[in-house]
Write an enzyme that holds these catalytic residues in place. Structure first.
Site, short mmCIF file in Angstrom:
data_model
loop_
_atom_site.label_atom_id
_atom_site.label_comp_id
_atom_site.label_asym_id
_atom_site.label_seq_id
_atom_site.Cartn_x
_atom_site.Cartn_y
_atom_site.Cartn_z
N SER A 129 0.84 -1.20 0.00
CA SER A 129 0.00 0.00 0.00
C SER A 129 0.87 1.25 0.00
O SER A 129 1.94 1.26 0.61
CB SER A 129 -0.88 0.03 1.25
OG SER A 129 -1.67 -1.13 1.32
N1 SAH Z 1 -0.68 -4.69 4.32
C1 SAH Z 1 0.03 -4.68 3.08
C2 SAH Z 1 -0.93 -4.53 1.93
C3 SAH Z 1 -0.97 -5.75 1.12
S1 SAH Z 1 -2.14 -5.71 -0.20
C4 SAH Z 1 1.10 -3.62 3.09
O1 SAH Z 1 1.73 -3.44 4.10
O2 SAH Z 1 1.35 -2.98 2.11
C5 SAH Z 1 -3.47 -6.61 0.50
C6 SAH Z 1 -3.23 -8.06 0.82
O3 SAH Z 1 -4.46 -8.61 1.25
C7 SAH Z 1 -2.77 -8.92 -0.35
O4 SAH Z 1 -1.56 -9.53 -0.02
C8 SAH Z 1 -3.87 -9.97 -0.48
O5 SAH Z 1 -3.43 -11.26 -0.84
C9 SAH Z 1 -4.46 -9.97 0.91
N2 SAH Z 1 -5.82 -10.50 1.04
C10 SAH Z 1 -6.88 -10.33 0.18
N3 SAH Z 1 -7.95 -11.00 0.65
C11 SAH Z 1 -7.57 -11.58 1.83
C12 SAH Z 1 -8.23 -12.41 2.79
N4 SAH Z 1 -9.49 -12.79 2.65
N5 SAH Z 1 -7.51 -12.82 3.88
C13 SAH Z 1 -6.22 -12.46 4.06
N6 SAH Z 1 -5.55 -11.70 3.17
C14 SAH Z 1 -6.21 -11.25 2.08
#
Ligand code: SAH
Length: 241
Positions: free
Chosen positions: A82
């Site tokens: 993000s």
């Molecule tokens: N927190 C991260 C953002 C990652 S993007 C950062 O520090 O930048 C969002 C993430 O959510 C992705 O890796 C995706 O695989 C995950 N995601 C989507 N649906 C999900 C679910 N139902 N349970 C757990 N993770 C999920």
């Protein structure tokens, strides 16, 4: 007869340019925090946490020099880290207490849950802000790479969990703060039930058009919803892969 190419001079010039543009993570991080402050991130605890976590250590080495820019970068498996302002806004919102819950007691130890570990960056920032942090990821390869990224930072109050975050984590509930880092059409009901009374949840909701929502649990069966800013997150998906 061919003349010798003027290569040495060109090479020296290139080297000078590279040298003056050398990547300095601490400086880039300070500039990032300054921008976040200018853009309205108020909570000094959030700014200090983002100043402390080496964001460049969570992306591919080839992208490290861009880690502090205001962009979402690829982390593989069609997911992104993000952008700094998204992380800061969510945590700023999570730490502010609206009047409706201000009179409720705050526990001594704050327990937080993140849905969507991705590369582990936001989880590391959260570990600076809360006493105990749990973070769930549904893509095993990302869960494992987050573990690798986090290992050198030796953070002792963070647990990574592989699973579908829409189920929450009943074994560690209730949570004072839940942050969802992927956008669904609704807040998954188990997450609402795993909030402590007085706790809050921050989640982007929507598909093409998303808005960041804040939910405060103000009673056993009473939740208050506030719509915050526009948002842009990857989708919240079901199941694990
Ligand atoms: N927190 C991260 C953002 C990652 S993007 C950062 O520090 O930048 C969002 C993430 O959510 C992705 O890796 C995706 O695989 C995950 N995601 C989507 N649906 C999900 C679910 N139902 N349970 C757990 N993770 C999920």
């Amino acid at each position: 007869m061919a003349r010798a190419p003027a290569q040495p001079r060109q090479a020296a010039g290139t080297a000078r340019v590279l040298h003056s543009a050398a990547f300095a993570p601490e400086r880039a991080r300070r500039l990032m925090v300054g921008r976040l402050r200018e853009w309205g991130v108020r909570d000094e605890r959030v700014l200090a946490a983002m100043d402390a976590v080496p964001r460049h250590a969570f992306v591919d080495e080839a992208l490290a020099s861009r880690a502090y820019e205001e962009i979402a970068l690829p982390i593989g498996h069609a997911q992104t880290i993000s952008r700094p302002l998204s992380v800061a806004r969510m945590l700023d919102a999570a730490l502010s207490r609206p009047r409706s819950v201000a009179q409720l007691q705050v526990p001594d130890k704050l327990r937080a849950l993140e849905i969507g570990t991705g590369c582990g960056y936001q989880a590391a920032v959260m570990a600076h802000l809360f006493d105990e942090v749990y973070s769930i990821e549904r893509i095993r390869a990302l869960h494992e790479s987050a573990r690798r990224n986090l290992r050198p930072l030796r953070i002792s109050n963070l647990r990574l969990v592989f699973g579908d975050g829409r189920d929450g984590l009943a074994s560690a509930a209730p949570f004072d703060v839940i942050v969802v880092a992927a956008a669904g059409n609704e807040v998954p009901p188990p997450l609402l039930l795993q909030m402590r009374i007085g706790g809050c949840l921050i989640a982007p909701i929507g598909e093409q058009e998303q808005t960041l929502h804040r939910v405060d649990r103000v009673g056993e069966t009473d939740w208050r919803l506030t719509v915050l800013d526009e948002a842009r997150f990857v989708p919240l998906r079901s199941g694990t892969i």
